[in-house]
Write a protein that holds these residues in place. Sequence first.
Motif: not given
Length: 125
Positions: A2-4, A20-30, A109-117
């Motif tokens: 799971v990426e997001v 709400l919490a959102c996590s994405s391994p290997g990706r940061t706010v930077r 929404p078009s500015g985002y490639r990765l989405w959670g479920q």
Amino acid sequence: QVEVEESGGGLVQAGGSLRLACSSPGRTVRTHNWAWFRQVPGKERQFVAARFRSGGYEYYADSVKGRFSISRDSAKNTLFLQMDTLKPEDTAVYYCALGQGILSTIRSPSGYRLWGQGTQVTVSS
């Protein structure tokens, strides 16, 4: 893998709070813009809030400004959406999204490639 991943949705009475919490391994706010959108059946996905990767600026939809806020745990690559003074019209499936678009796409929404479920938030009156 799971990426997001989102968590923290649930049922709450009007006036209550949820986080709400959102996590994405290997990706940061930077490296990525992080955002929250929401959607109800039959309607388009709606922008809620976002944090732009350059400068850390935060953006909110007018409908949630002053009630919702973003925070983060950098050590855990996790972004939070604190939702206070919830209203029945906040009921929706909330999605976390990550992208690397330019600032002009921060609310789209078009500015985002990765989405959670998605995670369901229900506010009862």
